[in-house]
Design a protein around this motif. Structure first.
Motif, PDB file in Angstrom:
ATOM      1  N   ASP A   1      -3.343   5.709  12.374  1.00 22.69           N
ATOM      2  CA  ASP A   1      -3.030   7.390  11.943  1.00 22.69           C
ATOM      3  C   ASP A   1      -1.850   7.878  12.846  1.00 22.69           C
ATOM      4  O   ASP A   1      -1.860   9.021  13.131  1.00 22.69           O
ATOM      5  CB  ASP A   1      -4.205   7.942  12.246  1.00 22.69           C
ATOM      6  N   LYS A   2      -0.868   6.833  13.187  1.00 26.20           N
ATOM      7  CA  LYS A   2       0.395   7.315  14.099  1.00 26.20           C
ATOM      8  C   LYS A   2       1.437   7.930  13.095  1.00 26.20           C
ATOM      9  O   LYS A   2       1.428   7.525  11.918  1.00 26.20           O
ATOM     10  CB  LYS A   2       0.793   6.116  14.844  1.00 26.20           C
ATOM     11  N   VAL A   3       2.429   8.503  13.558  1.00 26.09           N
ATOM     12  CA  VAL A   3       3.437   8.976  12.661  1.00 26.09           C
ATOM     13  C   VAL A   3       4.574   8.203  13.583  1.00 26.09           C
ATOM     14  O   VAL A   3       4.910   8.288  14.709  1.00 26.09           O
ATOM     15  CB  VAL A   3       3.920  10.443  13.082  1.00 26.09           C
ATOM     16  N   LEU A   4       5.195   7.217  12.700  1.00 30.23           N
ATOM     17  CA  LEU A   4       6.252   6.139  13.186  1.00 30.23           C
ATOM     18  C   LEU A   4       7.390   7.145  13.797  1.00 30.23           C
ATOM     19  O   LEU A   4       8.109   6.361  14.702  1.00 30.23           O
ATOM     20  CB  LEU A   4       6.738   5.406  11.936  1.00 30.23           C
TER      21      LEU A   4
ATOM     22  N   SER B   1      -5.007  12.599   8.804  1.00 32.00           N
ATOM     23  CA  SER B   1      -5.643  12.975  10.180  1.00 32.00           C
ATOM     24  C   SER B   1      -4.876  13.980  10.940  1.00 32.00           C
ATOM     25  O   SER B   1      -5.401  14.646  11.856  1.00 32.00           O
ATOM     26  CB  SER B   1      -6.135  12.147  10.947  1.00 32.00           C
ATOM     27  N   LYS B   2      -3.700  14.064  10.747  1.00 33.72           N
ATOM     28  CA  LYS B   2      -2.895  14.966  11.357  1.00 33.72           C
ATOM     29  C   LYS B   2      -2.186  15.952  10.602  1.00 33.72           C
ATOM     30  O   LYS B   2      -1.077  16.584  10.749  1.00 33.72           O
ATOM     31  CB  LYS B   2      -1.613  14.155  11.953  1.00 33.72           C
ATOM     32  N   GLY B   3      -3.012  16.312   9.602  1.00 35.86           N
ATOM     33  CA  GLY B   3      -2.506  17.421   8.466  1.00 35.86           C
ATOM     34  C   GLY B   3      -1.591  16.698   7.313  1.00 35.86           C
ATOM     35  O   GLY B   3      -1.004  17.805   6.673  1.00 35.86           O
ATOM     36  N   GLY B   4      -1.336  15.679   7.203  1.00 38.43           N
ATOM     37  CA  GLY B   4      -0.344  15.361   6.131  1.00 38.43           C
ATOM     38  C   GLY B   4      -1.197  15.377   4.793  1.00 38.43           C
ATOM     39  O   GLY B   4      -2.437  15.588   4.694  1.00 38.43           O
TER      40      GLY B   4
ATOM     41  N   THR C   1       0.890  -1.284  -0.035  1.00 32.17           N
ATOM     42  CA  THR C   1      -0.105   0.028  -0.060  1.00 32.17           C
ATOM     43  C   THR C   1       0.835   1.288  -0.096  1.00 32.17           C
ATOM     44  O   THR C   1       2.045   1.055   0.372  1.00 32.17           O
ATOM     45  CB  THR C   1      -1.002   0.207   1.293  1.00 32.17           C
ATOM     46  N   LYS C   2       0.314   2.484  -0.205  1.00 34.82           N
ATOM     47  CA  LYS C   2       0.832   3.870  -0.191  1.00 34.82           C
ATOM     48  C   LYS C   2       0.571   4.344   1.242  1.00 34.82           C
ATOM     49  O   LYS C   2      -0.681   4.196   1.506  1.00 34.82           O
ATOM     50  CB  LYS C   2       0.377   4.702  -1.361  1.00 34.82           C
ATOM     51  N   ASP C   3       1.439   4.386   2.198  1.00 33.71           N
ATOM     52  CA  ASP C   3       1.251   4.956   3.340  1.00 33.71           C
ATOM     53  C   ASP C   3       1.538   6.715   3.373  1.00 33.71           C
ATOM     54  O   ASP C   3       2.535   7.036   2.800  1.00 33.71           O
ATOM     55  CB  ASP C   3       1.951   4.356   4.548  1.00 33.71           C
ATOM     56  N   HIS C   4       0.687   7.289   4.136  1.00 34.83           N
ATOM     57  CA  HIS C   4       0.868   8.584   4.478  1.00 34.83           C
ATOM     58  C   HIS C   4       2.050   8.739   5.635  1.00 34.83           C
ATOM     59  O   HIS C   4       1.697   8.333   6.821  1.00 34.83           O
ATOM     60  CB  HIS C   4      -0.047   9.574   4.690  1.00 34.83           C
ATOM     61  N   ILE C   5       3.178   9.250   5.446  1.00 36.40           N
ATOM     62  CA  ILE C   5       4.017   9.495   6.595  1.00 36.40           C
ATOM     63  C   ILE C   5       3.511  10.318   7.551  1.00 36.40           C
ATOM     64  O   ILE C   5       3.603   9.944   8.883  1.00 36.40           O
ATOM     65  CB  ILE C   5       5.316   9.990   6.119  1.00 36.40           C
ATOM     66  N   THR C   6       3.149  11.284   7.425  1.00 35.70           N
ATOM     67  CA  THR C   6       2.132  12.338   8.284  1.00 35.70           C
ATOM     68  C   THR C   6       0.876  11.613   7.865  1.00 35.70           C
ATOM     69  O   THR C   6       0.205  12.287   6.847  1.00 35.70           O
ATOM     70  CB  THR C   6       2.552  13.594   8.199  1.00 35.70           C
ATOM     71  N   PRO C   7      -0.004  11.239   8.839  1.00 34.16           N
ATOM     72  CA  PRO C   7      -1.332  11.004   8.465  1.00 34.16           C
ATOM     73  C   PRO C   7      -2.084  12.103   8.118  1.00 34.16           C
ATOM     74  O   PRO C   7      -1.922  13.065   8.612  1.00 34.16           O
ATOM     75  CB  PRO C   7      -1.836  10.146   9.539  1.00 34.16           C
TER      76      PRO C   7
ATOM     77  N   SER D   1       0.844  14.064  -1.181  1.00 37.23           N
ATOM     78  CA  SER D   1       1.674  14.336  -2.244  1.00 37.23           C
ATOM     79  C   SER D   1       2.835  13.391  -2.235  1.00 37.23           C
ATOM     80  O   SER D   1       3.126  12.699  -0.988  1.00 37.23           O
ATOM     81  CB  SER D   1       2.456  15.722  -1.689  1.00 37.23           C
ATOM     82  N   LEU D   2       3.666  13.360  -2.891  1.00 35.23           N
ATOM     83  CA  LEU D   2       4.816  12.206  -3.216  1.00 35.23           C
ATOM     84  C   LEU D   2       5.825  12.372  -2.044  1.00 35.23           C
ATOM     85  O   LEU D   2       6.288  11.250  -1.773  1.00 35.23           O
ATOM     86  CB  LEU D   2       5.550  12.384  -4.541  1.00 35.23           C
ATOM     87  N   ASP D   3       6.033  13.421  -1.651  1.00 41.34           N
ATOM     88  CA  ASP D   3       7.105  13.502  -0.240  1.00 41.34           C
ATOM     89  C   ASP D   3       6.334  13.182   1.097  1.00 41.34           C
ATOM     90  O   ASP D   3       7.137  13.240   1.849  1.00 41.34           O
ATOM     91  CB  ASP D   3       7.795  15.005  -0.402  1.00 41.34           C
ATOM     92  N   ASN D   4       5.162  12.987   1.168  1.00 46.06           N
ATOM     93  CA  ASN D   4       4.402  12.143   2.349  1.00 46.06           C
ATOM     94  C   ASN D   4       4.113  10.787   2.243  1.00 46.06           C
ATOM     95  O   ASN D   4       3.053  10.214   2.938  1.00 46.06           O
ATOM     96  CB  ASN D   4       3.242  13.288   2.404  1.00 46.06           C
ATOM     97  N   TYR D   5       4.518  10.216   0.883  1.00 42.35           N
ATOM     98  CA  TYR D   5       4.105   8.648   0.821  1.00 42.35           C
ATOM     99  C   TYR D   5       5.332   7.714   0.950  1.00 42.35           C
ATOM    100  O   TYR D   5       6.426   8.279   0.818  1.00 42.35           O
ATOM    101  CB  TYR D   5       3.572   8.686  -0.737  1.00 42.35           C
ATOM    102  N   GLN D   6       5.078   6.661   1.535  1.00 41.24           N
ATOM    103  CA  GLN D   6       6.093   5.523   1.813  1.00 41.24           C
ATOM    104  C   GLN D   6       5.321   4.260   1.141  1.00 41.24           C
ATOM    105  O   GLN D   6       4.172   4.124   1.395  1.00 41.24           O
ATOM    106  CB  GLN D   6       6.653   5.725   3.109  1.00 41.24           C
ATOM    107  N   VAL D   7       6.160   3.349   1.036  1.00 42.95           N
ATOM    108  CA  VAL D   7       5.581   2.000   0.731  1.00 42.95           C
ATOM    109  C   VAL D   7       5.663   1.234   1.994  1.00 42.95           C
ATOM    110  O   VAL D   7       6.454   1.193   2.943  1.00 42.95           O
ATOM    111  CB  VAL D   7       6.525   1.361  -0.216  1.00 42.95           C
TER     112      VAL D   7
END
Length: 78
Positions: free
Chosen positions: A73-76, A50-53, A42-48, A56-62
């Motif tokens: 919805d945690k930030v790792l 729900s927390k303002g993420g 999946t495509k995950d939002h680095i900053t969810p 955008s490509l710079d906020n996605y991770q695999v």
């Protein structure tokens, strides 16, 4: 492109052409294999979102779907 889950390190191995039951078009899903079972990537939002993420490509991770579900919805790296 990176095809390794940022949490567990599972490597994606192949794409499958799939279509959801009520969808109009086919799409590709990326899969890895863990213990003989397919695992969806999946495509995950680095900053969810729900927390303002942002979407955008710079906020996605695999991430594999298993790790993404655990992350919620945690930030790792808080």
């Amino acid at each position: 492109t990176n095809t390794t889950c940022v949490c567990c390190g599972l490597q994606a191995k192949y794409y499958k052409l799939q279509k959801y039951a009520h969808a109009k078009y086919f799409h590709f899903n990326l899969y890895g294999v863990r213990n003989g079972e397919e695992v969806l990537f999946t495509k995950d939002h680095i900053t969810p979102k729900s927390k303002g993420g942002k979407n955008s490509l710079d906020n996605y991770q695999v991430m594999c779907a298993t790790c993404n579900q655990k992350k919620g919805d945690k930030v790792l790296y808080e």
